[in-house]
Design an enzyme around this catalytic site. Structure first.
Site, PDB file in Angstrom:
ATOM      1  CG  ASP A   1      -6.641  -2.265  -3.714  1.00 38.01           C
ATOM      2  OD1 ASP A   1      -6.925  -1.053  -3.109  1.00 38.01           O
ATOM      3  OD2 ASP A   1      -5.703  -2.653  -4.113  1.00 38.01           O
TER       4      ASP A   1
ATOM      5  CB  SER B   1      -0.940  -0.101   1.216  1.00 33.79           C
ATOM      6  OG  SER B   1      -2.005   0.900   0.973  1.00 33.79           O
TER       7      SER B   1
ATOM      8  CG  HIS C   1      -6.126  -2.360   0.193  1.00 36.42           C
ATOM      9  ND1 HIS C   1      -5.140  -1.842  -1.133  1.00 36.42           N
ATOM     10  CD2 HIS C   1      -5.310  -1.770   1.206  1.00 36.42           C
ATOM     11  CE1 HIS C   1      -4.414  -1.112  -0.539  1.00 36.42           C
ATOM     12  NE2 HIS C   1      -4.599  -0.945   0.759  1.00 36.42           N
TER      13      HIS C   1
END
Length: 339
Positions: free
Chosen positions: A279, A180, A309
C-alpha cells in the site's frame, strides 16, 4: 438511478464467474511477498487507470466490485433514505443485531465508488457483526470538489446520529468508518467534531472509529513506492490527487487529516487502524499510528503484510483477505458492543 435487479443480478453473476475463471487460470507473479491470490487479482486488473477518463474508471470499479468479491449476504434488510439534496443513506439492518451501529463511508479516492461498489462488503459487516450499518453515498470529485464530500458526510452523520438518539440507543455504540478515502473522511469528521474548520456543526463525536488504510497525509515524504504490481499504484495515487486535491492546499486538514494538532487527536474516540503491506499509504498510516498512541488514544492496530490496498474487493478469491477482513469486522463489532 439504480439498475433493476432483474438486469443487475444476472450481470453481477456473470462478472463474478468471469472474475473467478480469470483468477483460476492466471499465474501469480514471481515471489513478491504478496498473498498469491491477491497478486493474481492485481495482475488481472493491471489497467493504467491514470490514462483513462474518470467515467471509464468508475465503470471499471463496478466490474471489480463483483469479479473477485464474496456473494451477497442475505440475512439483512436494506433500505435507502434521502438526506437533504445530495446524500443517500442506505441502511442495513441484520436479522440478528448486537445493539451497535456504524456509519460507513466507501473508498475510491473521493472520485470513484458508490453504494453499489461496496454493497457486498457492507452487507457482510452488518451480518457478521450484528451492527446496523448506514452506508453513505456522498458527492464525488472532480464534478464536486472538496469540501463537498465532507459536507455530505457531516450531513449524513448528523442525520443518523439524531435518529440513533431518538430511538434511545447509546451514542457510544454508534461508530464511523470506511476504507481508503472513506477512512480519510472519517478522520476529517472526527477532527471537525473536536475543532470545526468548516463552520458546520457536527452533532457529536463518533463513539468509535474504524479506519481501513486511510489517506492521512498527502505531503508525506514516503507516500508511494508501488509503481506496479498493486491496484493502488503510484500512478493511480496521482490520478486521485489530480481529480480530488487538484489545486487545493495538500496540508489542509480537510485533505490531510493526519496533520491535525495533538490537542485534537487527544480527544479522538477508540480507534481501529487497519493497514496492509502492499500500500503506498502504509508509511503515513504508521506515522499516524505512532501519533495516536502518543496522544493516548485507545487504538487497536491490525496489520497484514501480505495484502494489497483494496483487498476488501478480493475476499471471494483470497482466504487471507477474507480472514483479515473478518478480524476487522469482529473488532468493530466488539467496540460497538462496548459502547
Amino acid at each position: 438511478m439504480r439498475i433493476p435487479s432483474s438486469i443487475a443480478h444476472p450481470a453481477e453473476t456473470l462478472l463474478r464467474r468471469g472474475g473467478h475463471l480469470v483468477h483460476g487460470v492466471l499465474r501469480a507473479p514471481a515471489e513478491t511477498g504478496m498473498d498469491p491470490d491477491c497478486a493474481r487479482v492485481c495482475r488481472a486488473a493491471a489497467v493504467p487507470l491514470e490514462r483513462l477518463p474518470v467515467g471509464v474508471v468508475r465503470a471499471l470499479a463496478h466490474v471489480q466490485a463483483h469479479a473477485w468479491n464474496r456473494p451477497r449476504e442475505q440475512a439483512v434488510s436494506v433500505s435507502d433514505e434521502r438526506v437533504g439534496r445530495h446524500v443517500t443513506v442506505r441502511t442495513y439492518v441484520p436479522h440478528v443485531e448486537n445493539g451497535g451501529g456504524l456509519v460507513y463511508l466507501h473508498g475510491g479516492g473521493g472520485v470513484l465508488g458508490d453504494l453499489e461498489t461496496h454493497d457486498r462488503f457492507v452487507r457482510w459487516i452488518a451480518v457478521r457483526s450484528g451492527m446496523v450499518v448506514h452506508a453513505v453515498d456522498y458527492r464525488l470529485a472532480p464534478e464536486h470538489p472538496p469540501p463537498a464530500a465532507v459536507l455530505d458526510v457531516i450531513a449524513a452523520w448528523n442525520h443518523v446520529h439524531a435518529g440513533w438518539v431518538a430511538q434511545g440507543r447509546a451514542p457510544a455504540g454508534l461508530g464511523l468508518g470506511g476504507d481508503s478515502a472513506g477512512a480519510m473522511f472519517s478522520a476529517v469528521l472526527a477532527n471537525e467534531a473536536v475543532e470545526s474548520t468548516l463552520g458546520v456543526p457536527v452533532a457529536a463525536r463518533p463513539g468509535f472509529l474504524v479506519l481501513l488504510y486511510p489517506g492521512l497525509d498527502a505531503t508525506h515524504p514516503d507516500r508511494g513506492g508501488h509503481p506496479d504490481g498493486v491496484l493502488l499504484t503510484d500512478g493511480v495515487v496521482d490520478f486521485f490527487t489530480a481529480n480530488y486535491v487538484a489545486d487545493l492546499d495538500p496540508t489542509s486538514t480537510i485533505i490531510s487529516p493526519g496533520l491535525v494538532g495533538d490537542d485534537v487527536l487527544e480527544q479522538w474516540p477508540p480507534t481501529i487502524l487497519a493497514t496492509v503491506g502492499f500500500d503506498p499509504l502504509l508509511a503515513e498510516n504508521e506515522t499516524f499510528r505512532a501519533r495516536l498512541e502518543a496522544a493516548g488514544v485507545d487504538v487497536t492496530v491490525l496489520h497484514e503484510p501480505t495484502l494489497p490496498h483494496d483487498f476488501i474487493q478480493m475476499t471471494g478469491v483470497s482466504r487471507v483477505a477474507e480472514d483479515f477482513a473478518a478480524r476487522l469486522i469482529d473488532c468493530a463489532g466488539d467496540l460497538a458492543r462496548r459502547g
